[in-house]
Design a protein around this motif. Structure first.
Motif, PDB file in Angstrom:
ATOM      1  N   GLY A  64     -23.320 -21.332  66.855  1.00  0.00           N
ATOM      2  CA  GLY A  64     -24.137 -20.301  66.966  1.00  0.00           C
ATOM      3  C   GLY A  64     -23.248 -18.977  67.004  1.00  0.00           C
ATOM      4  O   GLY A  64     -23.729 -17.846  67.048  1.00  0.00           O
ATOM      5  N   GLY A  65     -21.985 -19.313  67.186  1.00  0.00           N
ATOM      6  CA  GLY A  65     -20.854 -18.123  67.198  1.00  0.00           C
ATOM      7  C   GLY A  65     -20.470 -17.686  65.951  1.00  0.00           C
ATOM      8  O   GLY A  65     -21.088 -18.025  64.577  1.00  0.00           O
ATOM      9  N   SER A  66     -19.507 -16.913  65.984  1.00  0.00           N
ATOM     10  CA  SER A  66     -19.127 -15.980  64.625  1.00  0.00           C
ATOM     11  C   SER A  66     -17.400 -16.278  64.668  1.00  0.00           C
ATOM     12  O   SER A  66     -17.022 -16.244  65.743  1.00  0.00           O
ATOM     13  CB  SER A  66     -19.347 -14.821  64.791  1.00  0.00           C
ATOM     14  N   LEU A  67     -17.219 -16.152  63.546  1.00  0.00           N
ATOM     15  CA  LEU A  67     -15.633 -16.144  62.983  1.00  0.00           C
ATOM     16  C   LEU A  67     -15.483 -15.108  61.886  1.00  0.00           C
ATOM     17  O   LEU A  67     -16.312 -15.207  60.944  1.00  0.00           O
ATOM     18  CB  LEU A  67     -15.113 -17.550  62.718  1.00  0.00           C
ATOM     19  N   ARG A  68     -14.334 -14.737  61.859  1.00  0.00           N
ATOM     20  CA  ARG A  68     -13.966 -13.817  60.468  1.00  0.00           C
ATOM     21  C   ARG A  68     -12.480 -14.409  59.965  1.00  0.00           C
ATOM     22  O   ARG A  68     -11.574 -14.376  60.935  1.00  0.00           O
ATOM     23  CB  ARG A  68     -13.937 -12.336  60.909  1.00  0.00           C
ATOM     24  N   LEU A  69     -12.515 -14.867  59.037  1.00  0.00           N
ATOM     25  CA  LEU A  69     -11.379 -15.374  58.116  1.00  0.00           C
ATOM     26  C   LEU A  69     -10.627 -14.237  57.332  1.00  0.00           C
ATOM     27  O   LEU A  69     -11.606 -13.517  56.726  1.00  0.00           O
ATOM     28  CB  LEU A  69     -11.611 -16.531  57.408  1.00  0.00           C
ATOM     29  N   SER A  70      -9.507 -14.205  57.522  1.00  0.00           N
ATOM     30  CA  SER A  70      -8.693 -13.314  56.558  1.00  0.00           C
ATOM     31  C   SER A  70      -7.586 -13.765  55.472  1.00  0.00           C
ATOM     32  O   SER A  70      -7.062 -15.003  56.122  1.00  0.00           O
ATOM     33  CB  SER A  70      -7.860 -12.280  57.470  1.00  0.00           C
ATOM     34  N   CYS A  71      -7.611 -13.013  54.376  1.00  0.00           N
ATOM     35  CA  CYS A  71      -6.467 -13.814  53.428  1.00  0.00           C
ATOM     36  C   CYS A  71      -6.002 -12.721  52.854  1.00  0.00           C
ATOM     37  O   CYS A  71      -6.459 -11.789  52.353  1.00  0.00           O
ATOM     38  CB  CYS A  71      -7.461 -14.528  52.416  1.00  0.00           C
ATOM     39  N   VAL A  72      -4.634 -12.580  53.134  1.00  0.00           N
ATOM     40  CA  VAL A  72      -3.818 -11.447  52.783  1.00  0.00           C
ATOM     41  C   VAL A  72      -2.782 -11.730  51.652  1.00  0.00           C
ATOM     42  O   VAL A  72      -2.071 -12.783  51.768  1.00  0.00           O
ATOM     43  CB  VAL A  72      -2.933 -10.741  53.842  1.00  0.00           C
ATOM     44  N   ALA A  73      -2.756 -10.995  50.669  1.00  0.00           N
ATOM     45  CA  ALA A  73      -1.887 -11.203  49.317  1.00  0.00           C
ATOM     46  C   ALA A  73      -0.780 -10.322  49.682  1.00  0.00           C
ATOM     47  O   ALA A  73      -0.538  -9.394  50.060  1.00  0.00           O
ATOM     48  CB  ALA A  73      -2.705 -10.926  48.229  1.00  0.00           C
ATOM     49  N   SER A  74       0.490 -11.128  49.036  1.00  0.00           N
ATOM     50  CA  SER A  74       1.783 -10.333  49.072  1.00  0.00           C
ATOM     51  C   SER A  74       2.261 -10.541  47.706  1.00  0.00           C
ATOM     52  O   SER A  74       1.958 -11.845  47.041  1.00  0.00           O
ATOM     53  CB  SER A  74       2.760 -10.821  50.466  1.00  0.00           C
ATOM     54  N   GLY A  75       3.093 -10.043  47.328  1.00  0.00           N
ATOM     55  CA  GLY A  75       3.827  -9.657  45.946  1.00  0.00           C
ATOM     56  C   GLY A  75       2.965  -9.146  45.003  1.00  0.00           C
ATOM     57  O   GLY A  75       2.313  -8.216  45.360  1.00  0.00           O
ATOM     58  N   THR A  76       3.212  -9.144  43.837  1.00  0.00           N
ATOM     59  CA  THR A  76       2.626  -8.263  42.898  1.00  0.00           C
ATOM     60  C   THR A  76       1.225  -8.589  42.500  1.00  0.00           C
ATOM     61  O   THR A  76       0.686  -9.989  42.168  1.00  0.00           O
ATOM     62  CB  THR A  76       3.549  -8.488  41.557  1.00  0.00           C
ATOM     63  N   ILE A  77       0.215  -7.764  42.677  1.00  0.00           N
ATOM     64  CA  ILE A  77      -1.244  -8.232  42.532  1.00  0.00           C
ATOM     65  C   ILE A  77      -1.684  -7.853  41.076  1.00  0.00           C
ATOM     66  O   ILE A  77      -1.621  -6.683  40.786  1.00  0.00           O
ATOM     67  CB  ILE A  77      -2.169  -7.241  43.513  1.00  0.00           C
ATOM     68  N   PHE A  78      -1.921  -8.741  40.363  1.00  0.00           N
ATOM     69  CA  PHE A  78      -2.167  -8.661  38.766  1.00  0.00           C
ATOM     70  C   PHE A  78      -3.825  -8.182  38.887  1.00  0.00           C
ATOM     71  O   PHE A  78      -4.334  -8.090  39.725  1.00  0.00           O
ATOM     72  CB  PHE A  78      -1.905  -9.721  38.174  1.00  0.00           C
ATOM     73  N   SER A  79      -4.190  -8.383  37.451  1.00  0.00           N
ATOM     74  CA  SER A  79      -5.762  -8.008  37.292  1.00  0.00           C
ATOM     75  C   SER A  79      -6.459  -9.259  37.957  1.00  0.00           C
ATOM     76  O   SER A  79      -6.117 -10.250  37.462  1.00  0.00           O
ATOM     77  CB  SER A  79      -6.058  -8.066  35.915  1.00  0.00           C
ATOM     78  N   ASP A 134     -10.624  -5.502  51.104  1.00  0.00           N
ATOM     79  CA  ASP A 134     -10.028  -4.448  51.141  1.00  0.00           C
ATOM     80  C   ASP A 134      -9.057  -4.544  50.072  1.00  0.00           C
ATOM     81  O   ASP A 134      -7.886  -5.035  50.470  1.00  0.00           O
ATOM     82  CB  ASP A 134      -9.790  -4.198  52.436  1.00  0.00           C
ATOM     83  N   ILE A 135      -9.099  -3.782  49.036  1.00  0.00           N
ATOM     84  CA  ILE A 135      -8.225  -4.177  47.952  1.00  0.00           C
ATOM     85  C   ILE A 135      -6.921  -3.175  48.141  1.00  0.00           C
ATOM     86  O   ILE A 135      -5.867  -3.611  48.052  1.00  0.00           O
ATOM     87  CB  ILE A 135      -8.675  -3.758  46.477  1.00  0.00           C
ATOM     88  N   THR A 136      -7.217  -2.211  48.889  1.00  0.00           N
ATOM     89  CA  THR A 136      -5.932  -1.369  49.171  1.00  0.00           C
ATOM     90  C   THR A 136      -4.896  -2.243  50.190  1.00  0.00           C
ATOM     91  O   THR A 136      -3.912  -1.900  50.437  1.00  0.00           O
ATOM     92  CB  THR A 136      -6.248  -0.237  49.920  1.00  0.00           C
ATOM     93  N   LYS A 137      -5.460  -3.115  51.179  1.00  0.00           N
ATOM     94  CA  LYS A 137      -4.646  -3.958  51.834  1.00  0.00           C
ATOM     95  C   LYS A 137      -4.560  -5.359  51.269  1.00  0.00           C
ATOM     96  O   LYS A 137      -3.847  -6.108  52.026  1.00  0.00           O
ATOM     97  CB  LYS A 137      -5.442  -4.033  53.188  1.00  0.00           C
ATOM     98  N   GLY A 138      -4.904  -5.331  49.916  1.00  0.00           N
ATOM     99  CA  GLY A 138      -4.760  -6.771  49.579  1.00  0.00           C
ATOM    100  C   GLY A 138      -5.254  -7.938  50.308  1.00  0.00           C
ATOM    101  O   GLY A 138      -4.671  -9.097  50.304  1.00  0.00           O
ATOM    102  N   THR A 139      -6.733  -7.717  50.976  1.00  0.00           N
ATOM    103  CA  THR A 139      -7.073  -8.714  51.629  1.00  0.00           C
ATOM    104  C   THR A 139      -8.576  -9.148  51.477  1.00  0.00           C
ATOM    105  O   THR A 139      -9.457  -8.001  51.056  1.00  0.00           O
ATOM    106  CB  THR A 139      -7.058  -8.043  53.118  1.00  0.00           C
ATOM    107  N   VAL A 140      -8.800 -10.368  51.646  1.00  0.00           N
ATOM    108  CA  VAL A 140     -10.273 -10.620  51.349  1.00  0.00           C
ATOM    109  C   VAL A 140     -10.848 -11.403  52.802  1.00  0.00           C
ATOM    110  O   VAL A 140      -9.786 -11.938  53.469  1.00  0.00           O
ATOM    111  CB  VAL A 140     -10.445 -11.763  50.259  1.00  0.00           C
ATOM    112  N   PHE A 141     -11.971 -11.011  53.041  1.00  0.00           N
ATOM    113  CA  PHE A 141     -12.654 -11.626  54.569  1.00  0.00           C
ATOM    114  C   PHE A 141     -13.974 -12.709  54.261  1.00  0.00           C
ATOM    115  O   PHE A 141     -14.296 -12.442  53.120  1.00  0.00           O
ATOM    116  CB  PHE A 141     -13.085 -10.629  55.365  1.00  0.00           C
ATOM    117  N   LEU A 142     -13.867 -13.384  55.250  1.00  0.00           N
ATOM    118  CA  LEU A 142     -15.203 -14.170  55.332  1.00  0.00           C
ATOM    119  C   LEU A 142     -15.886 -13.946  56.500  1.00  0.00           C
ATOM    120  O   LEU A 142     -15.225 -14.712  57.553  1.00  0.00           O
ATOM    121  CB  LEU A 142     -14.783 -15.714  54.802  1.00  0.00           C
TER     122      LEU A 142
END
Length: 119
Positions: free
Chosen positions: A15-30, A72-80
């Motif tokens: 019943g609870g909640s969580l938020r996962l984050s995934c941050v990219a480093s390096g050169t972000i391509f298409s 958040d593309i500006t931060k190179g991050t995807v969330f769940l």
């Protein structure tokens, strides 16, 4: 070289909640897509959510209405964002970015993060 670093997994009650984050480093391509997969013990890795560029967002049937993928593309991050968690959501969660560069499609994976939901 692109590196994906995940965070946010932990033990939570049903019943609870969580938020996962995934941050990219390096050169972000298409970016073709950004996605979350999960794998429970003894089971195959399954798609949880995917956000395509351009294109829409899709969710696995078992998480529709409870999970939300965002970025958040500006931060190179995807969330769940995971709400109304169930014990069957327990698994190792992996983020995946598919990018096009050097005339080919490349898949990048995070290191995985454990989510455990207790009943």
């Amino acid at each position: 070289q692109v590196r994906l670093v995940q965070s946010g997994g932990k033990l939570v009650q049903a019943g609870g909640s969580l938020r996962l984050s995934c941050v990219a480093s390096g050169t972000i391509f298409s970016i073709n897509s950004m996605a979350w997969y999960r794998q429970a013990p003894g089971k195959q890795r399954e798609l949880v959510a995917i956000m395509r560029t351009p294109g829409g967002t899709n969710y696995g049937d078992s998480v529709k209405g409870r999970f939300t993928i965002s970025r958040d593309i500006t931060k190179g991050t995807v969330f769940l964002q995971m709400n109304s968690l169930k014990p069957e959501d327990s698994a190792v969660y992996y983020c995946n970015w598919e990018m096009y560069h050097d005339h080919a499609v490349h898949n990048y994976w995070g290191q995985g993060t454990q989510v455990t939901v207790s009943d």
